[in-house]
Write a protein that holds these residues in place. Structure first.
Motif, short mmCIF file in Angstrom:
data_model
loop_
_atom_site.label_atom_id
_atom_site.label_comp_id
_atom_site.label_asym_id
_atom_site.label_seq_id
_atom_site.Cartn_x
_atom_site.Cartn_y
_atom_site.Cartn_z
N GLY A 60 0.82 -1.21 0.00
CA GLY A 60 0.00 0.00 0.00
C GLY A 60 0.84 1.25 0.00
O GLY A 60 0.55 2.24 0.68
N ALA A 61 1.92 1.22 -0.80
CA ALA A 61 2.95 2.26 -0.70
C ALA A 61 2.75 3.45 -1.62
O ALA A 61 3.55 4.37 -1.60
N SER A 62 1.70 3.47 -2.42
CA SER A 62 1.57 4.53 -3.43
C SER A 62 1.07 5.86 -2.87
O SER A 62 1.13 6.89 -3.54
N GLY A 63 0.56 5.87 -1.64
CA GLY A 63 0.05 7.11 -1.07
C GLY A 63 -0.16 6.97 0.42
O GLY A 63 0.06 5.91 1.02
N GLY A 64 -0.59 8.06 1.06
CA GLY A 64 -0.95 8.03 2.46
C GLY A 64 0.18 7.57 3.37
O GLY A 64 1.35 7.92 3.20
N THR A 110 4.88 -1.94 -3.16
CA THR A 110 3.79 -2.55 -3.92
C THR A 110 2.46 -1.88 -3.62
O THR A 110 2.21 -1.44 -2.49
N SER A 111 1.66 -1.75 -4.64
CA SER A 111 0.27 -1.31 -4.56
C SER A 111 -0.34 -1.51 -5.94
O SER A 111 0.34 -1.99 -6.85
N ARG A 112 -1.59 -1.12 -6.11
CA ARG A 112 -2.22 -1.29 -7.42
C ARG A 112 -1.81 -0.21 -8.42
O ARG A 112 -1.90 -0.42 -9.62
N SER A 113 -1.37 0.94 -7.92
CA SER A 113 -1.10 2.09 -8.80
C SER A 113 0.37 2.12 -9.24
O SER A 113 1.23 2.67 -8.54
N GLU A 114 0.66 1.57 -10.40
CA GLU A 114 2.04 1.50 -10.88
C GLU A 114 2.61 2.89 -11.15
O GLU A 114 3.78 3.16 -10.87
N ASP A 115 1.78 3.79 -11.71
CA ASP A 115 2.26 5.14 -12.02
C ASP A 115 2.71 5.88 -10.76
O ASP A 115 3.78 6.51 -10.74
N LYS A 116 1.92 5.80 -9.71
CA LYS A 116 2.27 6.47 -8.45
C LYS A 116 3.50 5.84 -7.82
O LYS A 116 4.36 6.54 -7.28
N LEU A 117 3.61 4.52 -7.92
CA LEU A 117 4.79 3.84 -7.37
C LEU A 117 6.05 4.26 -8.12
O LEU A 117 7.09 4.49 -7.49
N ASN A 118 5.97 4.35 -9.42
CA ASN A 118 7.15 4.74 -10.21
C ASN A 118 7.56 6.18 -9.92
O ASN A 118 8.75 6.50 -9.88
N ALA A 119 6.57 7.05 -9.72
CA ALA A 119 6.89 8.43 -9.38
C ALA A 119 7.59 8.49 -8.01
O ALA A 119 8.57 9.22 -7.83
N LEU A 120 7.10 7.70 -7.07
CA LEU A 120 7.73 7.64 -5.75
C LEU A 120 9.11 7.03 -5.83
O LEU A 120 10.05 7.50 -5.18
N LYS A 121 9.26 6.01 -6.62
CA LYS A 121 10.57 5.36 -6.85
C LYS A 121 11.60 6.39 -7.32
O LYS A 121 12.71 6.48 -6.78
#
Length: 259
Positions: A9-13, A32-43
């Motif tokens: 649940g790492a893409s937000g919050g 990991t989370s469902r939102s690949e775009d948000k995860l890549n931006a955070l990466k």
């Protein structure tokens, strides 16, 4: 070598704040989370700012066999997890009988089944590798029944109970287990769970402070972490002594919408 931390649940919050805190403290990450775009931006943000390595795994942990796939990917990349943060979860507001049963099944799969499977998978790996740390994100909701969020509260009761039992089983194996039990937090949980207008969120705390509380407790090897002293006081000295029907009335009142 950097410690390696897996956060769900790492893409937000709270999950994204956990990722920033662990990265700042020199951890390579699996997010990991469902939102690949948000995860890549955070990466990109974390690798550029902190010089850590980040592996992104887009996945829906409410689906079957996903935890095994995550483990397979970490193994294939030679990543042995030192810290596991089970943060993914969601709730939903409304009377139980008026809601779609499939949503509750999804909630149970995510909040309970996936968390349990990841603990089993990675705790065994930690034991094999000489130790590690697990942090499970629960809620103050876990200490009482929750009318208007009946299934969510019940899933969090499982997380808190399970985590404490696991703490006792693993403490002599150099694997610590901590459960974080915050009150209301300012995240997309409100929007996603149809909780707008619920008075309990009027004084919600920010996600960073909650994540930092969990991080510090995990590092110290604490059993339970509360982000507010009054929540610990309530769990220890108020809720155990109130009549059950009184607790139900109070719990329902806090979940009723005022607007």
């Amino acid at each position: 070598m950097n410690k390696r931390t897996l956060i769900t649940g790492a893409s937000g919050g709270i999950g994204a704040e956990f990722a920033k805190i662990f990265a700042k403290n020199g951890n390579d990450l699996v997010l990991t989370s469902r939102s690949e775009d948000k995860l890549n931006a955070l990466k990109n943000e974390l690798e550029n700012e902190f010089g850590v390595k980040v592996l992104v795994i887009a996945s829906d942990l409410s689906k079957p066999n996903v935890t095994a796939e995550i483990f397979k990917i970490t193994q294939e990349n030679g990543i042995f997890i030192d810290n596991l943060v089970n943060n993914a979860g969601f709730g939903w507001h409304g009377e139980f009988c008026s809601q779609n049963l499939s949503k509750f099944n999804e909630m149970i799969n995510l909040n309970i089944t996936a968390l349990t499977e990841l603990c089993h998978i990675y705790a065994n790996e930690m034991i094999k590798n000489g130790g590690g740390k697990i942090l499970n994100v629960s809620s103050m909701a876990s200490f009482m029944p929750g009318p208007l969020q009946a299934v969510y509260y019940a899933t969090k009761a499982y997380v808190t109970s399970f985590s404490q039992a696991l703490f006792e089983e693993l403490r002599d194996k150099n694997v610590s287990v901590c459960v974080l039990c915050p009150g209301a937090v300012k995240t997309d949980f409100v929007k996603n769970g149809d909780l707008a207008g619920v008075k309990a969120w009027d004084l919600a705390k920010d996600a960073y402070s909650v994540a930092l509380c969990g991080y510090k407790a995990m590092q110290k090897g604490d059993l339970i972490a509360f982000n507010q002293g009054e929540l610990k006081f309530a769990s220890d000295f108020i809720l155990p002594f109130l009549p059950r029907k009184t607790i139900l009335k109070i719990s329902r009142k806090t979940m009723e919408k005022t607007k």
